[in-house]
Design a protein around this motif. Sequence first.
Motif, short mmCIF file in Angstrom:
data_model
loop_
_atom_site.label_atom_id
_atom_site.label_comp_id
_atom_site.label_asym_id
_atom_site.label_seq_id
_atom_site.Cartn_x
_atom_site.Cartn_y
_atom_site.Cartn_z
N ARG A 39 0.83 -1.20 0.00
CA ARG A 39 0.00 0.00 0.00
C ARG A 39 0.87 1.25 0.00
NH1 ARG A 39 -2.10 0.62 5.57
NH2 ARG A 39 0.10 1.19 5.76
N THR A 73 -10.26 7.06 -6.72
CA THR A 73 -9.47 6.01 -6.09
C THR A 73 -9.59 6.06 -4.57
OG1 THR A 73 -7.90 5.86 -7.92
CG2 THR A 73 -7.12 5.16 -5.75
N LEU A 74 -9.58 7.25 -4.00
CA LEU A 74 -9.72 7.38 -2.55
C LEU A 74 -11.10 6.92 -2.09
CD1 LEU A 74 -7.93 10.81 -2.00
CD2 LEU A 74 -7.03 8.51 -1.58
N SER A 77 -11.12 3.20 -2.15
CA SER A 77 -10.35 2.71 -1.01
C SER A 77 -11.19 2.71 0.27
CB SER A 77 -9.11 3.58 -0.82
OG SER A 77 -8.39 3.21 0.33
N GLN A 78 -11.93 3.79 0.49
CA GLN A 78 -12.77 3.87 1.70
C GLN A 78 -13.84 2.78 1.69
OE1 GLN A 78 -16.27 5.45 1.63
NE2 GLN A 78 -16.40 4.47 3.63
N ARG A 81 -12.24 -0.75 2.16
CA ARG A 81 -11.87 -1.04 3.55
C ARG A 81 -13.11 -1.35 4.38
NH1 ARG A 81 -6.35 0.39 5.45
NH2 ARG A 81 -7.18 -0.47 7.38
N GLU A 95 -7.13 -2.33 0.66
CA GLU A 95 -6.79 -0.94 0.41
C GLU A 95 -5.73 -0.83 -0.69
OE1 GLU A 95 -5.67 3.08 2.91
OE2 GLU A 95 -4.95 1.16 3.66
N ALA A 98 -7.41 -1.37 -3.99
CA ALA A 98 -8.24 -0.22 -4.36
C ALA A 98 -7.37 0.93 -4.85
CB ALA A 98 -9.09 0.21 -3.18
N LEU A 99 -6.27 1.17 -4.17
CA LEU A 99 -5.40 2.30 -4.52
C LEU A 99 -4.67 2.07 -5.85
CD1 LEU A 99 -3.84 3.03 -1.02
CD2 LEU A 99 -5.53 4.43 -2.23
N ALA A 208 -12.56 -5.11 -3.50
CA ALA A 208 -12.10 -3.89 -4.16
C ALA A 208 -12.81 -3.68 -5.49
CB ALA A 208 -10.58 -3.96 -4.37
#
Length: 415
Positions: A39, A73-74, A77-78, A81, A95, A98-99, A208
């Motif tokens: 990550r 992307t953020l 990610s949220q 998670r 995460e 996702a990133l 993801a």
Amino acid sequence: MRQNGERWRAPYATDPAAARGRLIPEAASPTRSDFQRDRDRIIHSGAFRRLKHKTQVFVHHEGDHYRTRLTHTLEVSQIGRALARALGLDEDLAEALALSHDLGHTCFGHTGEDALDRLMAEHGGFDHNAQALRIVTRLERRYAGFDGLNLAWETLEGLVKHNGPLVGPDGRPTARWATRGIPAAILDYDALNPLDLHRFAGPEAQAAALADDIAYDSHDLDDGLRAGLFEIADLATVPFLRGLLDEIDALHPGLESSRKIHELARRVITRFVEDVIAESMRRIGALAPRSVDEIRGAPSAVVAFSPAMEEADSEIKTFLFARMYRHPGVLAVRAKADLIVADLFSAFMEAPDAMPEEWQEGLGDASRSRRARRVADYIAGMTDTYAVLAHKRLFATTPDLHWHAQNRELPLAEG
């Protein structure tokens, strides 16, 4: 449950302590798991930073309130998670995936990818997932001991297979790849470090992938409404959205548009997330997996939408395709962006020395296909802003990408 403050991890989760390792062996970190380390490497990569100036649907000129690849992307990610936490999966791996999932996207959203795929038709085509793999295994050149980021096997597996197996039990490409074939970048890396292309990725990658779908549905509705591409009333044609709007009207009659848009977006995320958790727990209960390997070997994805929510997702995407992605104003800008990419590709193919020196290396006697791949790598890494500036440097005139649907930009409602 795990003790000593460590997060609970289900027996079917991907355990970093049992990770398969990296292509280039490295000493373990005393403070971070392999997936935490991955990550961090992704966040500190140049490709990740460039997402700030790469667009989703709109081009960067249209206002700071619209999503870029980075903000998308953020959000993924949220959501990823949140799903991982509820299902007892490894949050750090979810995460990391996702990133990294959009690292391979080009400038100008899907327009850039479509243009490069067309221009590269005789040289293996262009696919953003394969490009993401190229970035994390070859194109990032920051570390002394290796090219790429030298990510853990599980991270690479999830990056490549988050949408499902690439080949069937018979070794033939699955339906998605049946016509064009699996990208060479994926096959070449798989020959070096097999990623079990015939099996599903672990549950964190599946989470993801759904987080990506959920984020797209929510934020494209949000951006489309704020841009004036369609109105709130138009959403009544989608039963799922009509139900949410009725709920908002009942709870908050007379609510102003900007707040109503935000209330809709947050409810879309909440309903989809709650559905994925419930449906995934149902599937996990039926499968009763005792290890992540049993998740990989399952006949279908374990982290999934329910049939009803899968239909809602399909209806939202159908609406957005017709009213947003195929909107005349968006198509007009896409055509101009396509021209910029095509011009740059042609210019660099004819004169590789127009690229920075490090991109010219080794092209003196290279084949046309190798030159084309290098040019595609260079253009794919460009931000929207850089691509426009590069075009202005090489050509007398550059298409104007400014456009506003209704000269409308609403303030964001945060939180």
